[in-house]
Design a protein around this motif. Structure first.
Motif, PDB file in Angstrom:
ATOM      1  N   ASN A 297    -128.908  -1.918  15.448  1.00 40.44           N
ATOM      2  CA  ASN A 297    -129.327  -1.420  14.532  1.00 40.44           C
ATOM      3  C   ASN A 297    -129.353  -0.074  14.671  1.00 40.44           C
ATOM      4  OD1 ASN A 297    -130.650  -3.993  13.635  1.00 40.44           O
ATOM      5  ND2 ASN A 297    -131.923  -3.857  15.333  1.00 40.44           N
TER       6      ASN A 297
ATOM      7  N   THR B 280    -129.525   3.611  11.776  1.00 41.18           N
ATOM      8  CA  THR B 280    -130.135   3.519   9.968  1.00 41.18           C
ATOM      9  C   THR B 280    -129.184   5.222   9.695  1.00 41.18           C
ATOM     10  OG1 THR B 280    -132.267   2.527  10.286  1.00 41.18           O
ATOM     11  CG2 THR B 280    -132.451   3.724   8.991  1.00 41.18           C
TER      12      THR B 280
ATOM     13  N   ASN C 140    -125.703  -3.140  13.052  1.00 40.27           N
ATOM     14  CA  ASN C 140    -125.830  -3.224  11.783  1.00 40.27           C
ATOM     15  C   ASN C 140    -126.614  -1.787  11.416  1.00 40.27           C
ATOM     16  OD1 ASN C 140    -125.971  -6.343  11.534  1.00 40.27           O
ATOM     17  ND2 ASN C 140    -128.104  -6.347  12.938  1.00 40.27           N
TER      18      ASN C 140
ATOM     19  N   HIS D 117    -127.701   0.773   8.357  1.00 41.39           N
ATOM     20  CA  HIS D 117    -128.894   0.817   6.956  1.00 41.39           C
ATOM     21  C   HIS D 117    -128.880   1.840   6.362  1.00 41.39           C
ATOM     22  CE1 HIS D 117    -131.236  -3.180   8.730  1.00 41.39           C
ATOM     23  NE2 HIS D 117    -130.986  -2.607   9.975  1.00 41.39           N
TER      24      HIS D 117
ATOM     25  N   TYR E  14    -128.183  -2.234   1.534  1.00 42.16           N
ATOM     26  CA  TYR E  14    -127.092  -2.926   1.700  1.00 42.16           C
ATOM     27  C   TYR E  14    -127.684  -3.001   3.946  1.00 42.16           C
ATOM     28  CZ  TYR E  14    -125.566  -3.903  -3.003  1.00 42.16           C
ATOM     29  OH  TYR E  14    -125.609  -3.926  -4.025  1.00 42.16           O
ATOM     30  N   VAL E  15    -127.157  -4.554   3.925  1.00 43.04           N
ATOM     31  CA  VAL E  15    -127.066  -3.133   6.029  1.00 43.04           C
ATOM     32  C   VAL E  15    -125.388  -4.745   6.151  1.00 43.04           C
ATOM     33  CG1 VAL E  15    -127.664  -5.281   7.634  1.00 43.04           C
ATOM     34  CG2 VAL E  15    -129.570  -4.998   5.859  1.00 43.04           C
TER      35      VAL E  15
END
Lengths: 191, 172, 480, 203
Positions: free
Chosen positions: B76, B78, B100, B102, B129-130
């Motif tokens: 993940n 960000t 993923n 973000h 959105y991802v």
């Protein structure tokens, strides 16, 4: 025989008034049906050629501005909310839309320069797009009196109206007007 | 990949330039060109045919596909003004890593470069959105995450790192 | 060659081109500063770098639009009578917009790039205020209204003269049994097509601009980032493309004087322009190829139409020019004809790296590297801007002189050399994974940065010669 | 010239009207206007008697000297009121952490007293850990309801039956000063804003 237009206007206003409860229950019919009909009644009661010679309204600018500001006022969500809670505002709506939007629009439009008309049309499509954009995506409720889902439907209503108007305004330009084609469609003389 | 692309582009550019230079050279000579329209039609047909082939070949497997069979690792990421927040420091070699991504504030561009600084893969990172992107690393080392969408006054400082390791430590 | 039916508004256009020439020079200096800063040759504050970048982007796109529409206005004025007042109003609105934009950048500190990608204007991380961003957007709105005004005047006059939009687009010839002799001239076809798509772009642009403005003032009115991006790139793509498609009218109108043969509206030409119209509207998703949230069909359409867009350009405009050049007996070279041919060549050559980057698989490692400014600088610097300088040279051309004098030759040579070198450095850097829009580069990238800085200097030198000779030409023509 | 003057006059009059109609460009929506008006005028709130989740009676606004924070809910709400319940619990914790627990009373008031009887209120309270000490769940009498909603400017409408929305209303936290004046309205998740408004009324 066509009925006189003031009669149609009275019928239109009467329709808007008699059915105001169901019309105003849904923002889509309130904003996209009732309000335009009221404005249209103002167009109907304006005889052709009204104020054609007035120096004050050259180019129709002054009256178009009156219509513009009245429309802006009724575009405010709080004005729409106020209509539903205050009879005074409801009355104001029934008066200002015919006389503050429809009539001045009819008078001003007749005198507006074709370029001004074009600009206004383009801006109307743009602004309907803006409204669609904002109403479809607003994460907050814009009107206290209406549901969020109504708000989204209204947003799509604005979008379809924008698309419809673009087609309505552009499509005729594709139809050949033989009378208008006064100029030879040929390349000017080449030396 | 990039060098091949550069070579092909330079070749095509030189080819077009050659036709221009040749025509400029020949200008004023008054060549008679009876078959110009036929040549034009053929040229269009060739362009269409080449286009069809290139389109099919280049889209045969969807470049943005994140489908995997077998083991994979999810990371993940960000992006925020102006840093990357990555939840894994090490990812394994040899099987697909799915990022993923973000965005916490504005739009960023998630780009991964290898230890030599070569861009391997990227995706836009948007608020709301991802966006997923898949890559399989085949070489251990320190990889960088850079920002590839202008995101404000420290855009170029938005650099983070992660390691690709040979042992399958972080496997799921 | 072509006898004008009407008199184009020469003074207004000449004045505008002088203005545009000076602004182009200034924007080139901005570009030079950025490349020098990236190459570590000068040191500037990063916030200032991004302000300059924003000014360079907005300024170059705006000037390309300005020069494109001036060319269109000038030559369309040969076929239909255009209201002079409209042009002056346009210029007034345009310059008001420019003042607002420059003020927002250099006084308000706005540095959200010319693409004002939502929600960056509202989230500067403390570098500029919402007011500055709003002023910038307002400046765009002024410029949009200005263009709308000119396009509407052109559209209504063309429709009146040629009966309908289809008439002005030569549809009877393209899709019916119309005859080439009856078709409108190339200028009219190009003017109608670019007017149509630019109006659509501006309407969509106004929508997203006003939505962003409302969002700046009332953050509760959120905007969907992906939809906003779609609209911004539709608007931006159409606008910058329109500038090139409008500028190419100069080629259709001026080169026949050199070729000794008119540029004719043929069936392929008419079909090509209708295709161009559709492609310009449909191709914008090729800017969004890394937005995996987009529906796949849109991205595929972006890739396919991006390729198809090359066909009308290469197979019609470029191909015809090459044939005309070879057929001509009287072709001669002066600054105007050289720059106009260079413009078509640069535009065609630039389409190659553009189309390659428009493939999703390639875009995955090329997007937002310097490859992108690489390809668009080719068809702007060596395309649109070259055509602009060519048009300027033609405006002040002395009919008694044929050929290139030594200054013209020097200007052309350094401009060409500088332009080729400058854009090649971008492409090479792009292939080496150098990101675009970074204020600070690492030393490994300095070599191309520094070479590009040198090439930029050559470009500026060449452009300076063009502008000075244009200004001198204006004076000479007045006294003649 | 005449036309210019006329247009200018309309422009000025229209701008003034727009400025007035939006309270100086500050409120475009009725909800914005409501919050702005409360901030400017701090109207007195007349007292209503509520029935709490424990079945006891309690006045709103409550005991003199205590500030009150009120939100409106209905316990059968599937969506927003549930998150508002969580927000209210967090606000209660923040209030206690600030040492203001004994100077403020928090109410979640149901606007659906027909359905929300004491057992519904108690279940909602239990779900969100409201123990009735600082924060309690309560309902007005059916007769008082319209006046209560009007006093706070809350509009409740029947929701869309397709999407299981029972009601929709303008959700917010209303801060009442110890003197019984409605002094501030903030979003339910705007904890900083709520605490700040509370401290203002207590100082």
């Amino acid at each position: 025989m066509k009925p006189p237009s003031y009669l149609v206007a009275i019928l239109v206003v009467g329709f808007c008034f008699a059915l105001r409860i169901p019309l105003e229950a849904d923002p889509v019919s309130h904003i996209l049906v009732q309000l335009p009909l009221l404005a249209w009644s103002g167009v109907l009661i304006t005889p052709n050629g009204t104020g054609r010679r007035s120096e004050w309204n050259r180019g129709g600018v002054a009256t178009l501005l009156v219509a513009f500001f009245t429309i802006i006022f009724w575009m405010l969500p709080r004005s729409i909310d106020a209509v539903l809670s205050s009879p005074t505002m409801e009355l104001a709506k029934f008066i200002t839309l015919p006389f503050g939007v429809g009539a001045p629009l009819a008078i001003g439009w007749a005198r507006a320069h074709p370029l001004l008309r074009g600009i206004i049309k383009a801006e109307v499509v743009s602004m309907l797009g803006v409204l669609a954009f904002l109403y479809i995506h607003a994460p907050v409720r814009i009107c206290n009196a209406y549901l969020v889902s109504d708000q989204h439907r209204l947003g799509y209503g604005f979008l379809f109206l924008a698309l419809g108007l673009s087609v309505f305004w552009i499509a005729p330009l594709f139809i050949v007007h033989t009378k208008r084609a006064v100029m030879p469609t040929k390349t000017p003389a080449t030396a | 990949m990039q060098m091949t692309v550069l070579a092909i582009a330079l070749f095509l550019m030189a080819l077009i330039a050659y036709f221009f230079i040749a025509a400029i050279w020949a200008s004023g000579a008054g060549q008679t060109m009876k078959n110009a329209e036929r040549t034009r039609s053929r040229f269009i047909l060739v362009l269409l045919a080449v286009g069809a082939v290139v389109t099919i070949v280049s889209l045969k497997s969807w470049p943005h596909s994140v489908a995997v069979t077998g083991p994979s690792t999810t990371v993940n990421v960000t992006g925020l003004q102006w840093a990357w927040d990555i939840d894994t420091e090490e990812v394994p070699i040899g099987h697909p890593i799915i990022f993923n991504t973000h965005a916490a504030d504005v739009t960023h561009g998630f780009g991964v470069t290898d230890p030599d600084g070569r861009l391997l893969v990227q995706t836009q990172v948007m608020p709301g959105y991802v966006n997923q992107v898949k890559y399989t690393f085949d070489r251990p080392g320190t990889y960088k995450v850079i920002c590839l969408e202008y995101c404000g006054a420290a855009h170029h400082d938005m650099i983070s790192e992660f390691k690709v390791v040979a042992q399958s430590g972080a496997e799921q | 060659m072509i006898k004008a039916k009407h008199q184009p508004q020469e003074a207004a256009v000449k004045f505008t081109m002088l203005l545009a020439g000076v602004v182009l020079l200034l924007m080139m200096v901005f570009g030079f500063i950025m490349r020098a800063a990236q190459g570590g040759m000068i040191e500037i504050d990063q916030a200032l770098f991004y302000q300059i970048m924003t000014a360079h982007g907005a300024g170059m796109v705006g000037t390309a639009g300005l020069t494109g529409i001036s060319i269109l206005w000038y030559f369309t004025g040969r076929y239909v009578p255009l209201l002079a007042g409209v042009f002056w109003t346009f210029l007034g609105l345009f310059l008001t917009g420019v003042v607002l934009i420059l003020g927002s950048i250099f006084i308000g500190g706005y540095a959200g790039a010319w693409t004002f990608l939502f929600p960056l204007p509202a989230m500067s991380g403390g570098f500029w205020s919402n007011e500055a961003a709003a002023t910038f957007l307002l400046g765009y709105i002024f410029i949009g209204v200005a263009f709308l005004l000119l396009h509407l005047e052109i559209a209504r006059k063309l429709i009146a003269a040629y009966g309908s939009i289809g008439g002005a687009l030569a549809w009877p010839l393209a899709f019916g049994n119309g005859r080439a002799e009856n078709a409108p001239p190339p200028t009219v076809v190009a003017a109608m097509a670019s007017t149509l798509f630019n109006v659509m772009g501006i309407v969509v642009g106004a929508t997203v601009l006003v939505s962003s403005l409302v969002n700046l003032m009332i953050p509760d009115f959120a905007v969907n980032a992906l939809l906003a991006k779609n609209m911004i790139f539709f608007f931006g793509h159409v606008f910058i493309n329109a500038s090139i498609y409008m500028a190419v009218i100069a080629v259709y109108e001026i080169l026949p004087e050199y070729l000794g043969k008119p540029w004719k509206t043929t069936r392929p030409f008419a079909i090509a322009w209708t295709m161009v119209f559709l492609f310009v509207l449909a191709v914008y998703p090729h800017h969004l190829l890394q937005d995996v949230a987009m529906p796949a069909w849109a991205l595929i359409m972006g890739q396919v139409v991006s390729y198809l867009s090359g066909i009308p350009l290469l197979a019609v405009t470029a191909f015809s020019l090459l044939v005309y050049l070879r057929q001509s007996r009287v072709m001669y070279w002066d600054l105007a004809s050289a720059l106009l041919v260079l413009g078509v060549a640069g535009w065609s050559i630039g389409s190659a790296p553009a189309i390659i980057d428009g493939m999703i698989a390639v875009n995955k490692v090329m997007h937002n590297t310097q490859w992108v400014p690489g390809h668009f600088h080719i068809y702007l610097l060596l395309g649109e801007v070259a055509i602009t300088f060519g048009f300027m040279a033609w405006l002040v051309k002395d009919p008694r002189e044929k050929g290139l004098n030594i200054l013209d030759l020097a200007g052309f040579a350094v401009y060409l050399l500088g332009g080729v070198g400058f854009t090649l450095m971008f492409l090479i850097s792009g292939a080496l994974s150098v990101p675009r829009r970074w204020a600070v580069h690492v030393p490994e990238w300095f070599l191309q940065d520094r070479l590009a800085t040198g090439f930029a200097l050559l470009v500026i030198l060449g452009a300076l010669l063009f502008v000075v000779s244009y200004a001198q030409g204006l004076r000479k023509k007045r006294t003649r | 010239m005449k036309a210019f003057l006329a247009s200018l006059a309309v422009l000025i009059a229209g701008s003034v009207l727009f400025f007035k109609a939006t309270d100086g460009l500050q409120a475009l929506t009725a909800e914005g206007a409501r919050r702005l008006a409360v901030q400017r005028e701090a109207p007195m709130v007349s007292s209503f008697m509520l029935e709490t989740m424990k079945g006891s009676a309690e006045p709103l606004p409550g005991a003199p000297g205590k500030a009150v924070m009120v939100e409106f809910i209905y316990t059968t709400c599937p969506t927003i009121c549930q998150s508002a319940g969580g927000d209210m619990a967090r606000l209660r914790d923040l209030v206690i952490a600030e040492g203001l627990g004994d100077r403020v009373r928090l109410f979640s008031v149901s606007f659906d007293p027909d359905v929300d009887d004491v057992s519904h209120l108690a279940r909602y309270g239990e779900l969100h850990h409201a123990d009735g000490e600082v924060w309690t769940i309560a309902r007005p009498t059916v007769n008082d309801l319209p006046a209560l909603l009007k006093a706070f400017g809350v509009v409740v409408i029947k929701g869309d039956p397709d999407t299981f929305g029972g009601y929709e209303h303008n959700t917010a936290i209303h801060v009442i000063s110890p003197t019984g004046q409605l002094s501030s309205i903030v979003d339910t998740d705007d904890f900083d804003g709520a605490l700040e408004a509370l401290k203002r009324t207590l100082s």
